[in-house]
Write a protein that holds these residues in place. Structure first.
Motif, PDB file in Angstrom:
ATOM      1  N   ARG A 167      -7.359   4.041   5.494  1.00 19.54           N
ATOM      2  CA  ARG A 167      -7.291   4.502   6.877  1.00 19.54           C
ATOM      3  C   ARG A 167      -8.645   4.409   7.567  1.00 19.54           C
ATOM      4  O   ARG A 167      -8.716   4.142   8.754  1.00 19.54           O
ATOM      5  CB  ARG A 167      -6.746   5.932   6.917  1.00 19.54           C
ATOM      6  CG  ARG A 167      -5.283   6.006   6.479  1.00 19.54           C
ATOM      7  CD  ARG A 167      -4.789   7.421   6.272  1.00 19.54           C
ATOM      8  NE  ARG A 167      -3.352   7.420   5.995  1.00 19.54           N
ATOM      9  CZ  ARG A 167      -2.818   7.161   4.816  1.00 19.54           C
ATOM     10  NH1 ARG A 167      -3.602   6.876   3.788  1.00 19.54           N
ATOM     11  NH2 ARG A 167      -1.503   7.178   4.642  1.00 19.54           N
TER      12      ARG A 167
ATOM     13  N   SER B 160      -5.728  -0.125  -4.826  1.00 16.59           N
ATOM     14  CA  SER B 160      -6.294  -0.830  -3.680  1.00 16.59           C
ATOM     15  C   SER B 160      -7.771  -1.052  -3.911  1.00 16.59           C
ATOM     16  O   SER B 160      -8.425  -0.340  -4.681  1.00 16.59           O
ATOM     17  CB  SER B 160      -6.081  -0.050  -2.384  1.00 16.59           C
ATOM     18  OG  SER B 160      -6.766   1.196  -2.418  1.00 16.59           O
TER      19      SER B 160
ATOM     20  N   TYR C 298      -5.306  -5.579  -1.231  1.00 16.29           N
ATOM     21  CA  TYR C 298      -4.235  -5.118  -2.099  1.00 16.29           C
ATOM     22  C   TYR C 298      -3.731  -6.215  -3.038  1.00 16.29           C
ATOM     23  O   TYR C 298      -2.825  -5.969  -3.835  1.00 16.29           O
ATOM     24  CB  TYR C 298      -3.076  -4.574  -1.258  1.00 16.29           C
ATOM     25  CG  TYR C 298      -3.514  -3.493  -0.288  1.00 16.29           C
ATOM     26  CD1 TYR C 298      -3.657  -2.179  -0.694  1.00 16.29           C
ATOM     27  CD2 TYR C 298      -3.816  -3.814   1.033  1.00 16.29           C
ATOM     28  CE1 TYR C 298      -4.080  -1.188   0.186  1.00 16.29           C
ATOM     29  CE2 TYR C 298      -4.233  -2.835   1.927  1.00 16.29           C
ATOM     30  CZ  TYR C 298      -4.372  -1.527   1.494  1.00 16.29           C
ATOM     31  OH  TYR C 298      -4.793  -0.556   2.374  1.00 16.29           O
TER      32      TYR C 298
ATOM     33  N   GLU D 118      -0.222   0.687  -8.503  1.00 20.33           N
ATOM     34  CA  GLU D 118      -0.551   1.453  -7.299  1.00 20.33           C
ATOM     35  C   GLU D 118      -2.071   1.502  -7.180  1.00 20.33           C
ATOM     36  O   GLU D 118      -2.726   2.395  -7.701  1.00 20.33           O
ATOM     37  CB  GLU D 118       0.027   2.865  -7.354  1.00 20.33           C
ATOM     38  CG  GLU D 118      -0.126   3.616  -6.033  1.00 20.33           C
ATOM     39  CD  GLU D 118       0.422   5.039  -6.078  1.00 20.33           C
ATOM     40  OE1 GLU D 118       0.381   5.718  -5.037  1.00 20.33           O
ATOM     41  OE2 GLU D 118       0.884   5.469  -7.146  1.00 20.33           O
TER      42      GLU D 118
ATOM     43  N   PRO E 265       0.831  -1.209   0.000  1.00 21.22           N
ATOM     44  CA  PRO E 265       0.000   0.000   0.000  1.00 21.22           C
ATOM     45  C   PRO E 265       0.865   1.258   0.000  1.00 21.22           C
ATOM     46  O   PRO E 265       1.820   1.370   0.766  1.00 21.22           O
ATOM     47  CB  PRO E 265      -0.800  -0.130   1.296  1.00 21.22           C
ATOM     48  CG  PRO E 265      -0.805  -1.585   1.604  1.00 21.22           C
ATOM     49  CD  PRO E 265       0.497  -2.117   1.108  1.00 21.22           C
ATOM     50  N   SER E 266       0.544   2.191  -0.865  1.00 21.01           N
ATOM     51  CA  SER E 266       1.250   3.469  -0.898  1.00 21.01           C
ATOM     52  C   SER E 266       0.529   4.466  -0.001  1.00 21.01           C
ATOM     53  O   SER E 266      -0.549   4.178   0.546  1.00 21.01           O
ATOM     54  CB  SER E 266       1.306   3.999  -2.335  1.00 21.01           C
ATOM     55  OG  SER E 266       0.013   4.426  -2.749  1.00 21.01           O
ATOM     56  N   ALA E 267       1.100   5.653   0.129  1.00 20.42           N
ATOM     57  CA  ALA E 267       0.439   6.695   0.919  1.00 20.42           C
ATOM     58  C   ALA E 267      -0.916   7.050   0.327  1.00 20.42           C
ATOM     59  O   ALA E 267      -1.826   7.472   1.039  1.00 20.42           O
ATOM     60  CB  ALA E 267       1.334   7.933   0.981  1.00 20.42           C
ATOM     61  N   ARG E 268      -1.066   6.852  -0.980  1.00 18.16           N
ATOM     62  CA  ARG E 268      -2.333   7.199  -1.636  1.00 18.16           C
ATOM     63  C   ARG E 268      -3.342   6.061  -1.613  1.00 18.16           C
ATOM     64  O   ARG E 268      -4.549   6.309  -1.683  1.00 18.16           O
ATOM     65  CB  ARG E 268      -2.071   7.629  -3.088  1.00 18.16           C
ATOM     66  CG  ARG E 268      -1.230   8.868  -3.205  1.00 18.16           C
ATOM     67  CD  ARG E 268      -1.218   9.428  -4.612  1.00 18.16           C
ATOM     68  NE  ARG E 268      -0.478   8.614  -5.572  1.00 18.16           N
ATOM     69  CZ  ARG E 268      -0.213   8.997  -6.821  1.00 18.16           C
ATOM     70  NH1 ARG E 268      -0.638  10.181  -7.255  1.00 18.16           N
ATOM     71  NH2 ARG E 268       0.472   8.212  -7.635  1.00 18.16           N
ATOM     72  N   THR E 269      -2.890   4.828  -1.534  1.00 16.51           N
ATOM     73  CA  THR E 269      -3.827   3.703  -1.612  1.00 16.51           C
ATOM     74  C   THR E 269      -4.117   3.041  -0.272  1.00 16.51           C
ATOM     75  O   THR E 269      -5.063   2.261  -0.169  1.00 16.51           O
ATOM     76  CB  THR E 269      -3.299   2.618  -2.571  1.00 16.51           C
ATOM     77  OG1 THR E 269      -2.055   2.107  -2.085  1.00 16.51           O
ATOM     78  CG2 THR E 269      -3.110   3.186  -3.976  1.00 16.51           C
ATOM     79  N   LYS E 270      -3.333   3.340   0.751  1.00 20.64           N
ATOM     80  CA  LYS E 270      -3.548   2.707   2.054  1.00 20.64           C
ATOM     81  C   LYS E 270      -4.864   3.172   2.658  1.00 20.64           C
ATOM     82  O   LYS E 270      -5.119   4.369   2.771  1.00 20.64           O
ATOM     83  CB  LYS E 270      -2.389   3.033   2.994  1.00 20.64           C
ATOM     84  CG  LYS E 270      -2.497   2.330   4.340  1.00 20.64           C
ATOM     85  CD  LYS E 270      -1.290   2.638   5.219  1.00 20.64           C
ATOM     86  CE  LYS E 270      -1.395   1.926   6.558  1.00 20.64           C
ATOM     87  NZ  LYS E 270      -0.218   2.220   7.423  1.00 20.64           N
TER      88      LYS E 270
END
Length: 210
Positions: A14, A162, A22, A160, A7-12
């Motif tokens: 929260r 999710s 993923y 990239e 997971p990237s900062a954009r796809t993780k």
């Protein structure tokens, strides 16, 4: 479970991270099941989001359009965000606050690249038509050079991305469980209707999948 990427900062995810997926197989299944995606991009300093048909071959999501399309030109100049979702059911709770939907969704980021090789374009267009109606490509009038030249095909590598999935029943507060209203899930499904044959169609019956 194999991941498309970590997971990237954009796809993780929260919000409800337990609903995040993923692995590529989950992403591919949702993408293949959907008919339309929404592509978000910037053009002339403004943000746009356009719905368009899509299909997948291997690790790539494909879209197409007219050669003169400003959107398709913009998508090769900067990053884009692609989203799609399928609604599988309405979750009707005992309170308005806890109503929800069962859904499957995908978010993908990256920069589209143009498919310039004619043989590749034809192969991917075949995959698109055969997604719409399996086996149909083989029975169609061949694509002309003029049509091929007028069509732009772009692809986005699913490196990239999710998925987010919500399934299951109602999640009401315990204090609401005795409230006298129906609670449960109303399933929804996309189903084809009865084919409508053109009056000048040379074939009378809708052909079975292929």
């Amino acid at each position: 479970m194999t991941q498309a990427t970590a997971p990237s900062a954009r796809t993780k995810l929260r919000r409800h991270p337990e609903r995040g997926h993923y692995d590529f197989d989950t992403l591919a299944a949702i993408i293949d099941d959907a008919w339309v995606c929404h592509v978000s991009f910037t053009l002339d300093g403004a943000v746009h989001a356009m719905p368009t048909a899509h299909w997948r071959v291997g690790d790539y999501l494909y879209i197409h359009g007219a050669r003169a399309s400003r959107m398709l030109k913009a998508l090769t100049d900067s990053d884009a965000c692609v989203t799609l979702a399928q609604v599988d059911g309405l979750v009707l709770a005992r309170s308005a606050f806890h109503h929800s939907m069962n859904f499957r969704s995908v978010v993908a980021y990256g920069r589209f690249e143009r498919v310039d090789d004619d043989a590749h374009k034809l192969d991917t267009m075949k995959a698109f038509i055969d997604k719409v109606a399996p086996g149909r490509w083989a029975s169609l009038r061949p694509v002309s050079d003029k049509e091929l030249n007028a069509t732009t095909v772009l692809r986005l590598k699913l490196s990239e991305a999710s998925a987010k999935i919500r399934s299951g029943g109602v999640k009401d507060d315990e204090a609401d469980l005795t409230w006298p209203v129906w609670a449960g899930v109303l399933p929804l499904a996309f189903t084809p209707g009865t084919p409508i044959t053109e009056s000048d169609s040379q074939v009378a019956d809708f052909p079975p999948p292929g």
